[in-house]
Scaffold this motif. Structure first.
Motif, PDB file in Angstrom:
ATOM      1  N   MET A   1       0.853  -1.196   0.000  1.00 42.39           N
ATOM      2  CA  MET A   1       0.000   0.000   0.000  1.00 42.39           C
ATOM      3  C   MET A   1       0.887   1.244   0.000  1.00 42.39           C
ATOM      4  SD  MET A   1      -2.987   1.053   2.706  1.00 42.39           S
ATOM      5  CE  MET A   1      -1.865   1.295   4.078  1.00 42.39           C
ATOM      6  N   VAL A   2       0.511   2.232  -0.773  1.00 45.22           N
ATOM      7  CA  VAL A   2       1.253   3.490  -0.821  1.00 45.22           C
ATOM      8  C   VAL A   2       0.496   4.532  -0.015  1.00 45.22           C
ATOM      9  CG1 VAL A   2       2.185   5.282  -2.313  1.00 45.22           C
ATOM     10  CG2 VAL A   2       2.143   2.917  -3.112  1.00 45.22           C
ATOM     11  N   LEU A   3       1.165   5.116   0.964  1.00 45.88           N
ATOM     12  CA  LEU A   3       0.536   6.127   1.798  1.00 45.88           C
ATOM     13  C   LEU A   3       0.843   7.513   1.271  1.00 45.88           C
ATOM     14  CD1 LEU A   3       1.358   4.729   5.362  1.00 45.88           C
ATOM     15  CD2 LEU A   3      -0.712   4.375   4.010  1.00 45.88           C
ATOM     16  N   GLY A   4       0.022   8.474   1.615  1.00 42.65           N
ATOM     17  CA  GLY A   4       0.259   9.864   1.207  1.00 42.65           C
ATOM     18  C   GLY A   4      -0.978  10.429   0.560  1.00 42.65           C
ATOM     19  N   ALA A   5      -1.367  11.602   1.004  1.00 46.95           N
ATOM     20  CA  ALA A   5      -2.574  12.219   0.458  1.00 46.95           C
ATOM     21  C   ALA A   5      -2.347  12.648  -0.974  1.00 46.95           C
ATOM     22  CB  ALA A   5      -2.952  13.427   1.317  1.00 46.95           C
ATOM     23  N   GLU A   6      -3.252  12.272  -1.854  1.00 47.85           N
ATOM     24  CA  GLU A   6      -3.164  12.660  -3.262  1.00 47.85           C
ATOM     25  C   GLU A   6      -4.447  13.384  -3.643  1.00 47.85           C
ATOM     26  OE1 GLU A   6       0.605  10.780  -4.063  1.00 47.85           O
ATOM     27  OE2 GLU A   6      -0.562  12.416  -4.876  1.00 47.85           O
ATOM     28  N   VAL A   7      -4.372  14.165  -4.674  1.00 49.11           N
ATOM     29  CA  VAL A   7      -5.549  14.858  -5.179  1.00 49.11           C
ATOM     30  C   VAL A   7      -5.741  14.498  -6.636  1.00 49.11           C
ATOM     31  CG1 VAL A   7      -5.555  16.778  -3.544  1.00 49.11           C
ATOM     32  CG2 VAL A   7      -4.078  16.880  -5.532  1.00 49.11           C
ATOM     33  N   GLY A   8      -6.963  14.730  -7.136  1.00 52.17           N
ATOM     34  CA  GLY A   8      -7.342  14.242  -8.447  1.00 52.17           C
ATOM     35  C   GLY A   8      -6.619  14.810  -9.633  1.00 52.17           C
ATOM     36  N   LEU A   9      -5.955  15.955  -9.482  1.00 54.01           N
ATOM     37  CA  LEU A   9      -5.281  16.560 -10.621  1.00 54.01           C
ATOM     38  C   LEU A   9      -3.766  16.442 -10.550  1.00 54.01           C
ATOM     39  CD1 LEU A   9      -7.457  19.733 -11.315  1.00 54.01           C
ATOM     40  CD2 LEU A   9      -7.217  17.699 -12.740  1.00 54.01           C
ATOM     41  N   THR A  10      -3.282  15.440  -9.837  1.00 59.11           N
ATOM     42  CA  THR A  10      -1.852  15.136  -9.901  1.00 59.11           C
ATOM     43  C   THR A  10      -1.648  13.974 -10.862  1.00 59.11           C
ATOM     44  OG1 THR A  10      -1.866  13.505  -8.110  1.00 59.11           O
ATOM     45  CG2 THR A  10      -1.511  15.817  -7.493  1.00 59.11           C
ATOM     46  N   LEU A  11      -0.461  13.901 -11.440  1.00 63.08           N
ATOM     47  CA  LEU A  11      -0.123  12.766 -12.299  1.00 63.08           C
ATOM     48  C   LEU A  11      -0.143  11.476 -11.495  1.00 63.08           C
ATOM     49  CD1 LEU A  11       2.754  14.514 -14.245  1.00 63.08           C
ATOM     50  CD2 LEU A  11       0.650  13.649 -15.275  1.00 63.08           C
ATOM     51  N   ASN A  12       0.221  11.558 -10.224  1.00 58.37           N
ATOM     52  CA  ASN A  12       0.203  10.371  -9.370  1.00 58.37           C
ATOM     53  C   ASN A  12      -1.214   9.818  -9.219  1.00 58.37           C
ATOM     54  OD1 ASN A  12       2.893  10.896  -9.090  1.00 58.37           O
ATOM     55  ND2 ASN A  12       2.760  11.694  -6.997  1.00 58.37           N
ATOM     56  N   TYR A  13      -2.180  10.711  -9.057  1.00 61.32           N
ATOM     57  CA  TYR A  13      -3.574  10.273  -8.945  1.00 61.32           C
ATOM     58  C   TYR A  13      -4.032   9.597 -10.239  1.00 61.32           C
ATOM     59  CZ  TYR A  13      -8.624  10.350  -8.502  1.00 61.32           C
ATOM     60  OH  TYR A  13      -9.940   9.976  -8.480  1.00 61.32           O
ATOM     61  N   VAL A  14      -3.673  10.191 -11.368  1.00 59.99           N
ATOM     62  CA  VAL A  14      -4.063   9.617 -12.667  1.00 59.99           C
ATOM     63  C   VAL A  14      -3.529   8.201 -12.800  1.00 59.99           C
ATOM     64  CG1 VAL A  14      -3.701   9.778 -15.164  1.00 59.99           C
ATOM     65  CG2 VAL A  14      -4.296  11.828 -13.864  1.00 59.99           C
ATOM     66  N   ILE A  15      -2.252   8.012 -12.459  1.00 53.88           N
ATOM     67  CA  ILE A  15      -1.642   6.690 -12.591  1.00 53.88           C
ATOM     68  C   ILE A  15      -2.226   5.711 -11.580  1.00 53.88           C
ATOM     69  CG2 ILE A  15       0.533   5.410 -12.458  1.00 53.88           C
ATOM     70  CD1 ILE A  15       0.087   7.220 -14.973  1.00 53.88           C
ATOM     71  N   ASP A  16      -2.414   6.163 -10.351  1.00 52.38           N
ATOM     72  CA  ASP A  16      -3.021   5.288  -9.336  1.00 52.38           C
ATOM     73  C   ASP A  16      -4.396   4.813  -9.783  1.00 52.38           C
ATOM     74  OD1 ASP A  16      -0.829   5.678  -7.750  1.00 52.38           O
ATOM     75  OD2 ASP A  16      -1.794   7.081  -6.363  1.00 52.38           O
ATOM     76  N   SER A  17      -5.188   5.747 -10.293  1.00 53.93           N
ATOM     77  CA  SER A  17      -6.551   5.436 -10.703  1.00 53.93           C
ATOM     78  C   SER A  17      -6.572   4.471 -11.885  1.00 53.93           C
ATOM     79  CB  SER A  17      -7.281   6.732 -11.063  1.00 53.93           C
ATOM     80  OG  SER A  17      -8.573   6.463 -11.549  1.00 53.93           O
ATOM     81  N   SER A  18      -5.784   4.764 -12.914  1.00 58.88           N
ATOM     82  CA  SER A  18      -5.795   3.929 -14.120  1.00 58.88           C
ATOM     83  C   SER A  18      -5.243   2.540 -13.840  1.00 58.88           C
ATOM     84  CB  SER A  18      -4.996   4.596 -15.239  1.00 58.88           C
ATOM     85  OG  SER A  18      -5.687   5.718 -15.734  1.00 58.88           O
ATOM     86  N   CYS A  19      -4.157   2.484 -13.073  1.00 62.00           N
ATOM     87  CA  CYS A  19      -3.551   1.180 -12.792  1.00 62.00           C
ATOM     88  C   CYS A  19      -4.433   0.328 -11.886  1.00 62.00           C
ATOM     89  CB  CYS A  19      -2.166   1.372 -12.180  1.00 62.00           C
ATOM     90  SG  CYS A  19      -0.953   2.021 -13.364  1.00 62.00           S
ATOM     91  N   SER A  20      -5.299   0.961 -11.114  1.00 58.37           N
ATOM     92  CA  SER A  20      -6.258   0.222 -10.296  1.00 58.37           C
ATOM     93  C   SER A  20      -7.413  -0.294 -11.153  1.00 58.37           C
ATOM     94  CB  SER A  20      -6.793   1.120  -9.178  1.00 58.37           C
ATOM     95  OG  SER A  20      -7.804   0.465  -8.451  1.00 58.37           O
ATOM     96  N   LYS A  21      -7.925   0.561 -12.049  1.00 56.64           N
ATOM     97  CA  LYS A  21      -9.085   0.181 -12.874  1.00 56.64           C
ATOM     98  C   LYS A  21      -8.729  -0.801 -13.982  1.00 56.64           C
ATOM     99  CE  LYS A  21     -10.348   4.465 -13.814  1.00 56.64           C
ATOM    100  NZ  LYS A  21     -11.110   5.602 -14.394  1.00 56.64           N
ATOM    101  N   PHE A  22      -7.521  -0.666 -14.528  1.00 56.17           N
ATOM    102  CA  PHE A  22      -7.172  -1.438 -15.732  1.00 56.17           C
ATOM    103  C   PHE A  22      -5.983  -2.359 -15.499  1.00 56.17           C
ATOM    104  CE2 PHE A  22      -8.491   2.949 -17.097  1.00 56.17           C
ATOM    105  CZ  PHE A  22      -9.764   2.616 -17.539  1.00 56.17           C
ATOM    106  N   LYS A  23      -5.775  -2.805 -14.275  1.00 51.99           N
ATOM    107  CA  LYS A  23      -4.527  -3.480 -13.911  1.00 51.99           C
ATOM    108  C   LYS A  23      -4.174  -4.686 -14.782  1.00 51.99           C
ATOM    109  CE  LYS A  23      -6.805  -5.933 -10.076  1.00 51.99           C
ATOM    110  NZ  LYS A  23      -6.784  -6.108  -8.594  1.00 51.99           N
ATOM    111  N   ASN A  24      -5.167  -5.383 -15.310  1.00 55.67           N
ATOM    112  CA  ASN A  24      -4.863  -6.574 -16.111  1.00 55.67           C
ATOM    113  C   ASN A  24      -4.809  -6.294 -17.614  1.00 55.67           C
ATOM    114  OD1 ASN A  24      -4.713  -8.336 -13.853  1.00 55.67           O
ATOM    115  ND2 ASN A  24      -6.951  -8.420 -13.766  1.00 55.67           N
ATOM    116  N   ARG A  25      -5.037  -5.048 -17.993  1.00 54.84           N
ATOM    117  CA  ARG A  25      -4.952  -4.670 -19.411  1.00 54.84           C
ATOM    118  C   ARG A  25      -3.511  -4.319 -19.778  1.00 54.84           C
ATOM    119  NH1 ARG A  25      -9.449  -4.203 -22.274  1.00 54.84           N
ATOM    120  NH2 ARG A  25     -11.470  -3.856 -21.281  1.00 54.84           N
TER     121      ARG A  25
END
Length: 565
Positions: free
Chosen positions: A1-25
């Protein structure tokens, strides 16, 4: 698990979100090779970030990437910004002196590079304090610089991550933190260091995602350098938002290599510069028509031309793999004749307009909008405001100003240059001239610095004349300049065309043939131009012009020169 507050308009949030939703693609890989999944992609980003942190990279530090497109380039970039550090992408084609200037000014902690480009930093070996990591796993044989192959460096990081029982803790990264510093390669010289925040880049990618519907899993073929904002936002962050797969072509492909890659990958989206389409049009479309008397005759009528173009358009789609839904065209102006062909051929394209300082997209599309005018760049993006400042009372042409979340934070360590283009109200002066039509389409006429003011006060836009010149099938590129109040044009011919037409001729006959081409073209052009826009002389240029990463001529290098042999 990666700790640390993120917000929706960071590149980190984009990658976290996409890699969670599409992890097997499938996420990213070289064309015609097995790609990484989003799950593996994410693990490598996080592992590398942890390794960089352990190397002493902290929030706000500068880390440079000097390399060709590859999955490792993307992993390195996203690992850097994961820490809140600032990525400094360097265009691979920059001369050695520019690379030295950037690395000295940025004082980078770590440099990622490749075997092909490492020679550009040999002279800085004593000034590079941190590790030099080779993205292509080059072991280094010169002894000048000690290098670490990326795969070995990354594998050690992945092993350490998997064996650790502790939660990873990275610095808090916020949307207004600087993500990148990019050096412009503009046409007017004096490269500036543009500071782009996480919010600048992600907001532009989110806005671009509204231009058309794309299903996750679609393939994007990447042929432009990731170190340029155009490809970075549109060809890297945007497909990751969609959950798509990115296939890298490697070095800029020739038409033959591009066709081979497309037949294998069947790309759904490609972002390109106009040169790609213009070459295909001149080398593959025009010859089909000009070598056939029947086709030439049919194309003299509007109905006939559209019929033939439609047939050629179907072949062109097959050339690009038969699955293409969008060819994004930007980075420079598209020749109007080529755009007319694409439109009448039913080819799926959108033209965009932008600049590094706006992350980069300002206008484009949207797909399916029937009110987009040929010759325009479409509508301003959602969340991006455009206004025309000091428009001409007759033409409506004025300077294009831009405002939105995508507008840069400023130029690095240059408050004066920043204040010259970026107002306290957030409006960015683009330096480009244009107008908005009644349908809201943005038309770009050229750079304000390029406008030639004739003796009678008339403004001449050299780009418009160059488009007419470049439409001739024997011309590769051209440059129109002012020589003491008279317009002249330098022409770089297509020497393959010249060789074919003058086969068996003497040098004198070849020279006469080229001179006749130049004079005939000058007469044809002048009959279409206003009196003050007519060309007094044309000269043959025997080597290509020096250009930017998006193939725009660096005009400032040629101003003040009357004749170029």
């Amino acid at each position: 698990m990666v700790l640390g507050a993120e917000v929706g308009l960071t590149l980190n949030y984009v990658i976290d979100s996409s890699c969670s939703k599409f992890k097997n693609r499938h996420a990213i890989g070289m064309a015609m090779e097995e790609p990484l999944t989003y799950k593996v992609f994410y693990e490598r980003i996080v592992a590398l970030a942890a390794r960089l942190r352990d190397e002493g990279v902290e929030k706000g530090d500068h880390v440079a990437i000097l390399g060709e497109n590859s999955p490792n380039w993307g992993i390195a970039y996203l690992a850097i910004v994961r820490l809140g550090a600032i990525a400094v992408p360097i265009l691979p084609d920059l001369p050695e002196s520019d690379v030295h200037h950037i690395l000295k000014e940025m004082q980078v902690k770590i440099l990622f590079t490749t075997q092909k480009l490492i020679e550009k930093v040999y002279e800085l070996s004593r000034e590079l304090k941190g590790p030099v990591i080779t993205l292509d796993d080059y072991e280094g044989t010169s002894g000048v610089i000690s290098v670490t192959p990326f795969t070995r460096y990354l594998n050690e990081a992945v092993i350490a991550l998997r064996s650790s029982s502790e939660d990873l803790v990275f610095p808090v990264v916020e949307e207004d933190d600087i993500a990148s510093i990019l050096y412009t390669s503009g046409t007017s010289g004096f490269s500036k260091a543009v500071m782009l925040s996480h919010k600048n880049l992600t907001s532009n990618a989110y806005a671009a995602s509204s231009l058309m519907e794309v299903e996750s899993g679609a393939t994007w073929l990447s042929i432009l350098p990731m170190s340029h904002t155009y490809e970075f936002t549109c060809g890297f962050i945007l497909p990751l938002l969609y959950g798509c797969r990115i296939a890298y072509a490697g070095k800029t492909p020739t038409p033959a290599i591009l066709q081979k890659l497309c037949s294998h990958e069947h790309p759904y989206v490609i972002f390109a510069v106009p040169l790609v389409l213009e070459k295909i049009y001149k080398k593959r479309v025009l010859p089909q028509i000009e070598k056939s008397r029947l086709l030439s005759l049919i194309c003299k009528t509007n109905i006939g031309r559209k019929f033939i173009y439609r047939r050629i358009g179907k072949k062109l789609l097959k050339f690009f793999g038969g699955n293409l839904a969008l060819m994004g065209i930007g980075g420079a102006a598209l020749n109007p004749e080529v755009e007319r062909f694409l439109s009448e051929a039913g080819f799926p394209y959108l033209i965009g307009y932008g600049m590094t300082e706006s992350s980069p997209l300002v206008a484009g599309g949207p797909s399916g909008d029937k009110t987009i005018a040929i010759g325009s760049t479409g509508k301003p993006l959602s969340g991006v405001d455009v206004k025309i400042v000091e428009p001409d009372s007759e033409t409506g042409i004025g300077e294009i100003y831009v405002c939105g979340a995508n507008v840069m934070k400023g130029y690095y360590d240059d408050l004066e240059a920043t204040a010259a283009v970026l107002g306290s109200d957030g409006w960015l002066a683009s330096g480009d001239l244009g107008f908005l039509d009644d349908a809201g389409n943005l038309h770009v006429c050229g750079r304000s610095k390029n406008v030639i003011v004739m003796a009678n006060g008339e403004n001449v836009y050299p780009e418009a004349i160059e488009h007419k010149i470049n439409a001739f099938n024997w011309v590769v590129e051209s440059l129109v300049i002012d020589n003491n109040g008279k317009l002249e044009a330098w022409i770089y011919p297509d020497y393959e065309f010249i060789d074919e037409k003058t086969a068996g001729s003497s040098r004198l006959e070849r020279r006469t043939y080229i001179e006749n081409l130049l004079e005939t073209m000058r007469g044809e052009l002048n009959s279409q131009l206003s009196a003050s826009s007519r060309l007094g002389k044309m000269f043959e240029r025997r080597e290509p012009f020096i250009k930017t990463a998006t193939h725009k001529i660096k005009r400032y290098l040629y101003y003040g020169q009357a004749v170029l042999g």
